[in-house]
Write an enzyme that holds these catalytic residues in place. Structure first.
Site, mmCIF file in Angstrom:
data_model
loop_
_atom_site.group_PDB
_atom_site.id
_atom_site.type_symbol
_atom_site.label_atom_id
_atom_site.label_comp_id
_atom_site.label_asym_id
_atom_site.label_seq_id
_atom_site.Cartn_x
_atom_site.Cartn_y
_atom_site.Cartn_z
ATOM 1 N N LYS A 93 0.006 5.378 -6.064
ATOM 2 C CA LYS A 93 -1.006 5.383 -7.125
ATOM 3 C C LYS A 93 -1.898 6.616 -7.032
ATOM 4 O O LYS A 93 -2.159 7.304 -8.003
ATOM 5 C CB LYS A 93 -1.809 4.079 -7.002
ATOM 6 C CG LYS A 93 -2.965 3.874 -7.889
ATOM 7 C CD LYS A 93 -4.313 4.254 -7.397
ATOM 8 C CE LYS A 93 -4.816 3.905 -6.050
ATOM 9 N NZ LYS A 93 -5.575 2.677 -5.928
ATOM 10 N N HIS A 104 -27.144 21.134 -0.336
ATOM 11 C CA HIS A 104 -27.314 21.672 -1.679
ATOM 12 C C HIS A 104 -26.370 22.842 -1.916
ATOM 13 O O HIS A 104 -26.189 23.658 -1.010
ATOM 14 C CB HIS A 104 -28.774 22.126 -1.856
ATOM 15 C CG HIS A 104 -29.085 22.598 -3.223
ATOM 16 N ND1 HIS A 104 -29.192 21.748 -4.302
ATOM 17 C CD2 HIS A 104 -29.278 23.856 -3.702
ATOM 18 C CE1 HIS A 104 -29.471 22.462 -5.380
ATOM 19 N NE2 HIS A 104 -29.515 23.734 -5.045
ATOM 20 N N GLU A 114 -26.228 14.867 -2.904
ATOM 21 C CA GLU A 114 -27.630 15.024 -2.497
ATOM 22 C C GLU A 114 -28.553 14.106 -3.302
ATOM 23 O O GLU A 114 -29.647 13.769 -2.844
ATOM 24 C CB GLU A 114 -28.084 16.482 -2.593
ATOM 25 C CG GLU A 114 -28.158 17.048 -3.989
ATOM 26 C CD GLU A 114 -28.560 18.532 -3.997
ATOM 27 O OE1 GLU A 114 -29.644 18.837 -3.482
ATOM 28 O OE2 GLU A 114 -27.784 19.368 -4.502
ATOM 29 N N CYS A 152 -1.535 1.747 -3.026
ATOM 30 C CA CYS A 152 -2.530 2.814 -2.847
ATOM 31 C C CYS A 152 -1.948 4.225 -2.837
ATOM 32 O O CYS A 152 -2.452 5.108 -3.525
ATOM 33 C CB CYS A 152 -3.291 2.648 -1.524
ATOM 34 S SG CYS A 152 -3.297 1.029 -0.799
ATOM 35 N N CYS A 169 0.826 -1.209 0.000
ATOM 36 C CA CYS A 169 0.000 0.000 0.000
ATOM 37 C C CYS A 169 0.861 1.258 0.000
ATOM 38 O O CYS A 169 0.668 2.159 -0.812
ATOM 39 C CB CYS A 169 -0.933 -0.022 1.205
ATOM 40 S SG CYS A 169 -1.976 1.429 1.274
ATOM 41 N N GLU A 184 -7.157 2.146 -13.220
ATOM 42 C CA GLU A 184 -6.553 3.329 -12.595
ATOM 43 C C GLU A 184 -5.318 3.800 -13.360
ATOM 44 O O GLU A 184 -5.134 4.996 -13.594
ATOM 45 C CB GLU A 184 -6.191 3.005 -11.140
ATOM 46 C CG GLU A 184 -7.432 2.851 -10.281
ATOM 47 C CD GLU A 184 -7.144 2.441 -8.835
ATOM 48 O OE1 GLU A 184 -8.014 2.654 -7.986
ATOM 49 O OE2 GLU A 184 -6.046 1.925 -8.552
ATOM 50 N N TYR A 241 -9.290 -3.122 -11.234
ATOM 51 C CA TYR A 241 -9.205 -1.725 -10.834
ATOM 52 C C TYR A 241 -7.811 -1.140 -11.025
ATOM 53 O O TYR A 241 -7.670 0.039 -11.367
ATOM 54 C CB TYR A 241 -9.720 -1.526 -9.396
ATOM 55 C CG TYR A 241 -8.757 -1.888 -8.286
ATOM 56 C CD1 TYR A 241 -7.957 -0.913 -7.696
ATOM 57 C CD2 TYR A 241 -8.650 -3.186 -7.809
ATOM 58 C CE1 TYR A 241 -7.072 -1.238 -6.664
ATOM 59 C CE2 TYR A 241 -7.785 -3.516 -6.787
ATOM 60 C CZ TYR A 241 -6.997 -2.535 -6.217
ATOM 61 O OH TYR A 241 -6.122 -2.848 -5.200
#
Ligand code: FAD
Length: 451
Positions: A51, A435, A440, A48, A43, A181, A177
């Protein structure tokens, strides 16, 4: 006085191993960790963190373009790969230092060498033999490539972080993934990217709407995704590589990156010789307490090939240490784990896909929103956002939430709390919207689109 050198010997100083070591030491255990590469593991060193830093770098490309319609004059921009790599490496060094400091501060001994099990209580490491009452295997995984001719000319994600220059044309092989990525990273930084995947659509296992929507968005950004396509051999001539494809065509490029899966790093460390049960794919077989079939040997993280994500490895390491050394047994719940794809645009998902829910026998209400985010009404960028909720019709419990679009990973992290708690659609709707946000939509979708 114990007859062992240590109460716990951890093999592997990655996400899971370091957490287990520190927690066990906090419970009063005498602990050592062996790490053959760099503390922090996949990682921190080659996963992670680097990356995501590269992904941030790739986003600036569009930010400069998007700024123009907001009134900014952006001068000529240029990108320097060596600067990015040097600064990324500096950050990785800093994190590696923090990991070391934390371990030593927890009074854990660090042995910087490859470890091999000699018997269930003895580890050979750096020319020494060390004994321990409990052994924790946390050795992670490693990229796996198909054995086609010329594969040695390709790279994996490991090398992608250290390329001396940014390739002009890149072919990425794989549909998971990591492949997706890196396609976004190289494309955003200015390379011409083709992604090859042998299956029907990228991101197998994700919700089908997410897969198709993201593939379309990536295509709009110039990434050439070719599905049902694989290479049978790679040839090198000078600095150029040629891939021979299964449809008879050829592709030439400067770099080929394979992201076609990872194998647990359980080979060559004495496990099989000790009788520890390992699957043909290298995954160490464990029970819900991460215990192998040898009573004092446990295994956690990617080497068990359960859910291969950093926070999962950390949880498994923590549960192990509390259970075995803290007199506080607990087990990791591997259901409903949120995850993200740091693609361009990114995706975030939690819970069941529509297909998984239907397979599980649920009758469903499906809610979907597909819209142009407010930012791009002015920027002019043709990028859309998808949100989808999978709701059990009878109980109205939200089984899954899926999003592709700006900030999706951040939004899904918060939604994961509600989905994990078993919130109903009405409980989502009871939260008044913030908002104007994209998030939302998750509390304002009123009408199911499909049943
Ligand atoms: P690792 O972190 O791999 O640690 C294992 C350690 O053991 C390594 O440091 C290794 O050197 C050491 N070791 C191995 N064998 C021995 C031995 N015999 N003796 C001594 N030491 C040994 N996960 C996420 O959650 N989010 C992400 O965004 C994400 N992105 C990723 C991107 C990439 C490119 C990759 C490759 C992975 C990514 N992951 C991500 C997955 C994540 O990195 C892993 O799930 C996580 O690191 C697993 O932790 P671990 O402790 O099981 O193993």
């Amino acid at each position: 006085m114990s007859r062992y050198d240590y109460d716990l010997f951890v093999i592997g100083g990655g996400s899971g191993g370091v957490r287990a070591a520190r927690i066990a030491a906090g419970h009063g255990a005498k602990v050592a960790v062996a790490e053959e590469s760099r503390l922090g593991g996949t990682c921190v060193i080659r996963g992670c963190v680097p990356k995501k830093l590269l992904s941030y770098a790739a986003h600036f490309h569009e930010d400069f373009e998007d700024a123009r319609n907001y009134g900014w004059t952006v001068g000529e921009v240029s990108f320097d790969w060596p600067t990015l790599i040097a600064n990324k490496d500096k950050e990785i060094d800093r994190l590696n230092g923090i990991y070391k400091k934390l371990l030593i501060g927890s009074k854990v001994d660090l042995l910087e060498a490859h470890a091999v099990l000699a018997d269930p209580h003895t580890v050979e490491v750096g020319g020494k033999r060390v004994t321990a009452k409990q052994i924790l295997v946390a050795v992670g995984g490693w990229p796996e490539r198909p054995g086609i001719p010329g594969i040695e000319h390709s790279i994996t994600s490991n090398e992608a972080f250290h390329l001396p220059t940014l390739p002009v044309e890149v072919v990425i092989v794989g549909g998971g993934y990591i492949a997706v990525e890196f396609a976004g990273i190289f494309n955003g930084l200015g390379a011409k990217v083709t992604q090859l995947y042998r299956g029907e659509q990228i991101l197998r296992g994700f919700d089908d709407d997410v897969r198709h929507f993201l593939a379309a968005e990536m295509g709009k950004k110039g990434i050439g995704i070719r599905t049902k396509t694989e290479a049978s051999r790679i040839e090198k001539a000078g600095n150029r590589l040629t891939l021979h494809l299964n449809d008879g065509s050829q592709l030439t490029c400067d770099a080929v990156m394979y992201a076609t899966g990872r194998r647990p790093k359980s080979d060559g460390m004495g496990l099989v010789e000790l009788g520890v049960a390992v699957k043909p794919d290298g995954a160490i077989i464990v029970d819900a307490d991460s215990r192998t079939n040898v009573a004092n040997i446990h295994a956690i993280g990617d080497c068990t090939n359960r859910v291969n994500l950093t926070p999962v490895a950390i949880r498994e390491g923590h549960a192990y240490a509390d259970t075995v050394f803290g007199n506080r047994p607990w087990q990791v719940d591997h259901r409903t784990i949120a995850s993200a794809v740091f693609s361009h645009p990114p995706a975030g998902v939690v819970g069941l896909s529509e297909a998984e829910a239907r397979k599980g026998g649920h009758e469903l209400d499906i809610y979907k929103a597909d819209f142009k985010p407010l930012k791009h009404t002015i920027s002019g960028r043709d990028e859309r956002t998808l949100m989808k909720m999978v709701v059990d019709r009878k109980s109205q419990v939200v089984l899954g939430a899926h999003m592709v679009g700006m900030d999706a990973p951040e939004i899904i992290q918060a939604l994961a709390i509600a989905v994990k708690m078993g919130a109903t659609k009405a409980q989502f709707d009871a939260a008044i919207a913030v908002h104007p946000t994209a998030a939302e939509e998750f509390v304002t979708m009123r009408t199911p689109v499909a049943g």
